[in-house]
Structures are given as structure tokens and as C-alpha cells.
Design a protein around this motif. Structure first.
Motif, PDB file in Angstrom:
ATOM      1  N   SER A   8      13.173  -2.113  -3.366  1.00  0.00           N
ATOM      2  CA  SER A   8      11.871  -2.504  -3.896  1.00  0.00           C
ATOM      3  C   SER A   8      10.840  -2.441  -2.804  1.00  0.00           C
ATOM      4  O   SER A   8      11.140  -2.700  -1.646  1.00  0.00           O
ATOM      5  N   LEU A   9       9.642  -2.069  -3.202  1.00  0.00           N
ATOM      6  CA  LEU A   9       8.560  -1.931  -2.235  1.00  0.00           C
ATOM      7  C   LEU A   9       7.917  -3.288  -2.006  1.00  0.00           C
ATOM      8  O   LEU A   9       7.586  -3.991  -2.940  1.00  0.00           O
ATOM      9  N   LEU A  10       7.784  -3.644  -0.735  1.00  0.00           N
ATOM     10  CA  LEU A  10       7.074  -4.853  -0.365  1.00  0.00           C
ATOM     11  C   LEU A  10       5.905  -4.452   0.512  1.00  0.00           C
ATOM     12  O   LEU A  10       6.091  -3.961   1.623  1.00  0.00           O
ATOM     13  N   PHE A  11       4.706  -4.620   0.016  1.00  0.00           N
ATOM     14  CA  PHE A  11       3.527  -4.280   0.780  1.00  0.00           C
ATOM     15  C   PHE A  11       3.014  -5.530   1.467  1.00  0.00           C
ATOM     16  O   PHE A  11       2.656  -6.498   0.816  1.00  0.00           O
ATOM     17  N   GLU A 454      -0.696  13.974  14.906  1.00  0.00           N
ATOM     18  CA  GLU A 454      -0.043  12.675  15.088  1.00  0.00           C
ATOM     19  C   GLU A 454       0.314  12.062  13.730  1.00  0.00           C
ATOM     20  O   GLU A 454       1.374  11.445  13.570  1.00  0.00           O
ATOM     21  N   ILE A 455      -0.569  12.237  12.750  1.00  0.00           N
ATOM     22  CA  ILE A 455      -0.297  11.724  11.398  1.00  0.00           C
ATOM     23  C   ILE A 455       0.938  12.400  10.814  1.00  0.00           C
ATOM     24  O   ILE A 455       1.778  11.753  10.171  1.00  0.00           O
ATOM     25  N   ILE A 456       1.056  13.714  11.029  1.00  0.00           N
ATOM     26  CA  ILE A 456       2.247  14.430  10.551  1.00  0.00           C
ATOM     27  C   ILE A 456       3.493  13.888  11.240  1.00  0.00           C
ATOM     28  O   ILE A 456       4.539  13.678  10.596  1.00  0.00           O
ATOM     29  N   PHE A 457       3.399  13.664  12.543  1.00  0.00           N
ATOM     30  CA  PHE A 457       4.526  13.094  13.287  1.00  0.00           C
ATOM     31  C   PHE A 457       4.928  11.739  12.701  1.00  0.00           C
ATOM     32  O   PHE A 457       6.115  11.459  12.494  1.00  0.00           O
ATOM     33  N   ASP A 458       3.947  10.881  12.432  1.00  0.00           N
ATOM     34  CA  ASP A 458       4.244   9.564  11.851  1.00  0.00           C
ATOM     35  C   ASP A 458       4.910   9.693  10.487  1.00  0.00           C
ATOM     36  O   ASP A 458       5.795   8.900  10.136  1.00  0.00           O
ATOM     37  N   ARG A 459       4.472  10.688   9.717  1.00  0.00           N
ATOM     38  CA  ARG A 459       5.039  10.858   8.372  1.00  0.00           C
ATOM     39  C   ARG A 459       6.487  11.317   8.422  1.00  0.00           C
ATOM     40  O   ARG A 459       7.351  10.743   7.750  1.00  0.00           O
ATOM     41  N   VAL A 460       6.775  12.338   9.207  1.00  0.00           N
ATOM     42  CA  VAL A 460       8.122  12.910   9.192  1.00  0.00           C
ATOM     43  C   VAL A 460       9.138  12.013   9.898  1.00  0.00           C
ATOM     44  O   VAL A 460      10.343  12.153   9.672  1.00  0.00           O
ATOM     45  N   THR A 461       8.690  11.102  10.740  1.00  0.00           N
ATOM     46  CA  THR A 461       9.620  10.188  11.423  1.00  0.00           C
ATOM     47  C   THR A 461       9.663   8.810  10.783  1.00  0.00           C
ATOM     48  O   THR A 461      10.475   7.972  11.177  1.00  0.00           O
ATOM     49  N   MET A 463       7.362   6.597  11.040  1.00  0.00           N
ATOM     50  CA  MET A 463       6.580   5.638  11.819  1.00  0.00           C
ATOM     51  C   MET A 463       5.368   5.134  11.040  1.00  0.00           C
ATOM     52  O   MET A 463       4.854   4.054  11.321  1.00  0.00           O
ATOM     53  N   VAL A 464       4.912   5.914  10.058  1.00  0.00           N
ATOM     54  CA  VAL A 464       3.755   5.504   9.279  1.00  0.00           C
ATOM     55  C   VAL A 464       4.013   4.187   8.557  1.00  0.00           C
ATOM     56  O   VAL A 464       3.099   3.357   8.402  1.00  0.00           O
ATOM     57  N   LEU A 465       5.250   3.960   8.119  1.00  0.00           N
ATOM     58  CA  LEU A 465       5.568   2.721   7.419  1.00  0.00           C
ATOM     59  C   LEU A 465       5.511   1.529   8.365  1.00  0.00           C
ATOM     60  O   LEU A 465       4.978   0.468   8.013  1.00  0.00           O
ATOM     61  N   ASN A 466       6.062   1.693   9.562  1.00  0.00           N
ATOM     62  CA  ASN A 466       6.017   0.616  10.545  1.00  0.00           C
ATOM     63  C   ASN A 466       4.592   0.350  11.012  1.00  0.00           C
ATOM     64  O   ASN A 466       4.194  -0.804  11.216  1.00  0.00           O
ATOM     65  N   PHE A 468       1.814   0.567   9.501  1.00  0.00           N
ATOM     66  CA  PHE A 468       0.944  -0.127   8.562  1.00  0.00           C
ATOM     67  C   PHE A 468       1.664  -1.254   7.816  1.00  0.00           C
ATOM     68  O   PHE A 468       1.184  -1.734   6.789  1.00  0.00           O
ATOM     69  N   GLY A 469       2.805  -1.672   8.339  1.00  0.00           N
ATOM     70  CA  GLY A 469       3.477  -2.845   7.780  1.00  0.00           C
ATOM     71  C   GLY A 469       4.025  -2.672   6.387  1.00  0.00           C
ATOM     72  O   GLY A 469       4.083  -3.632   5.613  1.00  0.00           O
ATOM     73  N   VAL A 470       4.416  -1.456   6.025  1.00  0.00           N
ATOM     74  CA  VAL A 470       5.007  -1.206   4.716  1.00  0.00           C
ATOM     75  C   VAL A 470       6.511  -1.109   4.881  1.00  0.00           C
ATOM     76  O   VAL A 470       6.997  -0.292   5.664  1.00  0.00           O
ATOM     77  N   THR A 471       7.254  -1.946   4.171  1.00  0.00           N
ATOM     78  CA  THR A 471       8.709  -1.958   4.319  1.00  0.00           C
ATOM     79  C   THR A 471       9.390  -1.766   2.977  1.00  0.00           C
ATOM     80  O   THR A 471       8.856  -2.126   1.936  1.00  0.00           O
ATOM     81  N   PHE A 472      10.598  -1.200   3.026  1.00  0.00           N
ATOM     82  CA  PHE A 472      11.463  -1.063   1.865  1.00  0.00           C
ATOM     83  C   PHE A 472      12.629  -2.018   2.050  1.00  0.00           C
ATOM     84  O   PHE A 472      13.263  -2.021   3.098  1.00  0.00           O
ATOM     85  N   GLN A 473      12.910  -2.806   1.004  1.00  0.00           N
ATOM     86  CA  GLN A 473      14.058  -3.704   1.067  1.00  0.00           C
ATOM     87  C   GLN A 473      14.880  -3.579  -0.211  1.00  0.00           C
ATOM     88  O   GLN A 473      14.327  -3.296  -1.263  1.00  0.00           O
TER      89      GLN A 473
END
Length: 473
Positions: A8-11, A454-461, A463-466, A468-473
């Protein structure tokens, strides 16, 4: 409620969003909170979770209640005039429970009452039964009907969650790209504002010279034309800025006029990561690779399940039933019939063509998935290597444009000072100004290009989720 296979997505909110002086962080948080796309995404996750719970509900007991009410009449043809009319009713409850391994446990209770409408004794009857069925070959153990339903639903849910994760990363990255496009168009507009300022200064100087008799009408007309051209370039830049702002405000579902870029934003330029480290990070996170892996496990299970369907039926059945007469339910009344039964039933039919074809199809799907996964890994490695190479070249290009802008700025300042006292001619001053504008725009474009890499790098690794504080649990 724990869900081992559900995600579930927790924003997580990152703080109050400022509309005036908005930053990249604010834009992403606002999009997560207000964008209809992300609301729909959360609703889809909830729907998928409910679908999985619905499939799991097959493990719950099935309870059936029944009742019958009616009037029955009979007539004995051998004894004239002898007939009877009874009010009959029955109540029953049946419970069945699927158990791990494909088996079923069931129990049933029924009470019957027959009451004459005229004089006569009320008759009672009751029946109690329990049963157990367990497949031993076909449909047994992990290939039971309920096990198969839940297992496939679990794989579907996992694949859906990974698709959502990939979509979320892509969407956040697109929003970031839109933000930095807006940033680029804003800074480009500012450069053209500066160009217009210089054009105004030149026109003022030429008009003053013309009055003093030091200049010519041609120089004044030339300066006036340059100002008009500068205004036209500024107008085009403002139009491009308006389009980028409208695009971003549409994503955020807010009024474009309420957007104002944070003036304190500065871009930090990073060196490209090590190629091997980057590829390892990307492969570890990549949702599409995990989708292929999940599909591989699913198809392995489907192949095993299809193979199981070609086995013979071998079922173990056990049951007990008791029928009482002349007494109510749960009494110790007279037992008319008590039956205990244990059966071992073996049925075998040669594998139907449909089942053998299903097995072959499952094997073919497994091979196609394996080929697709290997091709995707090769394409991903090439794409990531190209990204690293592009990053390195763009970084070198940025440093060159940065130095060129510094030189062009100093050249323009010297030319402007010389032009104001008549030591620099029109052409030299105009060239210096155009060189600075060109250098500033090229530096800005390289800067934003590096940010988008850099945005592409964050997406493919991931890192974009970390970030901006978006986590999957």
C-alpha cells in the motif's frame, strides 16, 4: 492488518506548501496531495487490496440456512376414507470449510416436524451429518482450487503493485521535469529582460549623442531596432514561460497566476556515478525487472498446476450421519439409521487435449517471459551506460559554458563602459552583448540538462521515492 504480498502506498507529508516562492519539493508534495492522478492511484491500490481480500475470503466457512414450510396430504387407496393432511416444516444449517491442501470439511443439521391439521400425534425427525474430502493427486496440496485462486491473486497483486510503483516513479519524475522546464523558462526570461535593459541604455545613449551632434540618425535608428528585437525575444520568452507555467499548474490543479518561483533556488551539479555501481543500483530497484521475476514465478506455478491437472483423481472421503425419529434435535431419541463411511476413490481419465495444450501454453509463456527479461536487461544496461556517458559529456560542456559566460559577462561590462564614453563602436558593443546573451542561455540549458539527467538517475535507482518521502509498505 498484515498483508505479506500486498503493498500500500503511504504518502508522507513533508510540510506546508508555499504557493509563492515554490520549490521543487513543494511541487512534488502538492502534486501528491492534490493531483487527481495520485488520488486515482491510491483508489486503485485500495481496489486491488479489496480484490485480494475477496479471493482470500474463500478460506472462510460457508454457512447455508434453509427452511421449508408446507401442507402435505395423502390418501390410502386400499382403505377407503383413510387419509391425512399434515403441516410439515423443516429447518437446517449446513457448514462447509475449505482447508489447506485442497480438502473440504462439512457438517449439517436438519430438524423435521409433521403436525396433523386435525387430531393426531406430532412427529419429529432430526438428521446430523459430518464429512471430510481430501484430494490426494489431482487438485491436492498446493494445487487445490482455493490455493490456486489465492496464489494467482497474490501474483496479480504483486505485479499490480510493481506497476503502480513504476508509474509513481515515472509520474513524479515527469512533474520534476516540468518544474525544471519552468525554472529554465523563468531564468531565460530574466536573461532577455537584461538584454532589453542594455538595449534601452544604448538607445538612450544614441539619442543623447544625436542631440549633441556626436551621433548619426542611422545609429539611433539601429539602436531603436535593437530594442524592438529585444522586446520581441522577451515576448517570445514570456510566452514559453506561460506555457510551462500552465503545464505545471495543470498538474498541481492550481491557478497559474498563483505560481511564483523560489528566487533562492540554486542548482548543485553532481559528478556522474560510477557505471558499475549505477547499473547495480538500477537493476536492484527496477520495477520492470521485478515484474518479469514475479511473472517467472507465477508461470512456474502455472506449469506445475497444469502438470497436476493431468494426474488421476484420487480422493479420500469420510462421512458420518445419524437420523433420529420421534425426538427433537440434540435429543437421545430413537436412532433409525446411523451410517459411518470411509472411501478411497480413484478415477483416471487420460489427459484431455485441452489440459495438455494448457500445459504447453504455460511452458511457452514461461519461455517468452524469460526471453523478454533477458532482452530487457540488455537494453537497460545499454541505456544506463549511455546515460552515464551523456552525463559526463554534459558536465564537461556545462563547465565550458560556465567559463564562457564569465568571460562574456566581463567583456560586455568592458564594452558597455567603453561604449558610454565613445571608446567602443556600435558593432563591438552589439557583438559583446549578443555573445553574453548566447553564453548565458547555453549555460542555463546545460545546467537544466544536467538536472534532468539527475532526475533520470533518481527514477531508475528509486532514489526519487526516498528524496520525497514516498514509501511502499
Amino acid at each position: 492488518m498484515k498483508k505479506s504480498a500486498l503493498i500500500s502506498l503511504l504518502f508522507i507529508a513533508l510540510g506546508a506548501v508555499r504557493i509563492c516562492g515554490i520549490s521543487e519539493n513543494d511541487v512534488v508534495v502538492l502534486a501528491l496531495e492534490q493531483s487527481s492522478e495520485f488520488r486515482i492511484m491510491r483508489l486503485n491500490r485500495l481496489s486491488d487490496s479489496l480484490f485480494f481480500e475477496k479471493k482470500k475470503a474463500g478460506w472462510l466457512p460457508l454457512v447455508e440456512l434453509s427452511t421449508e414450510q408446507g401442507v402435505a396430504g395423502s390418501e390410502d387407496s386400499d382403505l377407503a376414507g383413510l387419509d391425512s393432511t399434515n403441516y410439515e416444516s423443516s429447518y437446517g444449517i449446513d457448514i462447509s470449510q475449505n482447508i489447506p491442501g485442497g480438502g473440504t470439511v462439512s457438517a449439517g443439521i436438519e430438524e423435521r416436524v409433521a403436525a396433523p391439521l386435525e387430531k393426531g400425534a406430532v412427529e419429529y425427525g432430526a438428521e446430523f451429518s459430518i464429512g471430510f474430502t481430501q484430494p490426494l493427486l489431482r487438485g491436492a496440496w498446493e494445487f487445490g482450487e482455493q490455493e490456486y485462486t489465492v496464489t494467482i491473486a497474490r501474483f496479480d497483486s504483486r505485479e499490480f503493485a510493481l506497476e503502480q510503483k513504476k508509474e509513481l516513479c515515472n509520474r513524479i519524475s515527469e512533474i520534476r521535469q516540468s518544474f525544471w522546464t519552468w525554472y529554465e523558462k523563468t531564468r531565460q526570461r530574466d536573461i532577455y529582460i537584461g538584454e532589453k535593459k542594455y538595449a534601452k541604455q544604448r538607445l538612450a545613449i544614441e539619442r543623447k549623442r544625436l542631440v549633441l551632434g556626436e551621433g548619426t540618425p542611422l545609429d539611433t535608428l539601429s539602436a531603436a531596432l535593437e530594442l524592438l528585437q529585444a522586446e520581441q525575444r522577451l515576448l517570445n520568452a514570456e510566452y514559453e514561460l506561460s506555457l510551462s507555467k500552465k503545464n505545471l499548474s495543470s498538474i498541481l490543479a492550481i491557478d497559474p497566476d498563483s505560481l511564483e518561483l523560489d528566487s533562492s533556488i540554486t542548482l548543485e551539479i553532481f559528478d556522474p556515478p560510477e557505471s558499475d555501481t549505477f547499473i547495480a543500483m538500477a537493476e536492484k530497484f527496477d520495477p520492470q525487472l521485478k515484474i518479469y521475476e514475479t511473472m517467472h514465478k507465477r508461470l512456474e506455478y502455472e506449469i506445475a498446476f497444469s502438470r497436476n491437472t493431468t494426474l488421476p483423481d484420487l480422493d479420500l472421503k469420510a462421512s458420518y450421519s445419524r437420523i433420529n425419529s420421534d425426538e427433537r434435535l440434540f435429543s437421545s431419541g430413537k436412532a433409525l439409521l446411523s451410517n459411518n463411511l470411509v472411501k478411497l476413490i480413484l478415477n483416471y481419465s487420460f489427459p484431455a487435449k485441452e489440459r495438455t495444450i494448457a500445459l504447453r501454453q504455460a511452458r511457452l509463456r514461461g519461455e517468452v517471459n524469460r526471453q523478454n527479461r533477458e532482452q530487457y536487461k540488455r537494453d537497460l544496461a545499454v541505456e544506463l551506460s549511455d546515460l552515464i556517458e551523456q552525463w559526463g559529456k554534459e558536465k564537461q560542456g556545462f563547465l565550458i559554458t560556465l567559463k564562457a559566460e564569465e568571460i562574456a559577462e566581463k567583456q560586455l561590462e568592458a564594452a558597455a563602459a567603453g561604449y558610454s564614453i565613445g571608446a567602443v563602436d556600435n558593432l563591438s558593443y552589439l557583438k559583446a552583448r549578443n555573445d553574453f546573451t548566447k553564453a548565458a542561455i547555453e549555460r542555463l540549458q546545460k545546467e537544466v540538462t544536467l538536472k534532468k539527467l539527475e532526475i533520470i538517475f533518481d527514477r531508475v535507482t528509486g532514489m526519487v521515492l526516498n528524496k520525497f518521502g514516498v514509501t511502499f509498505q
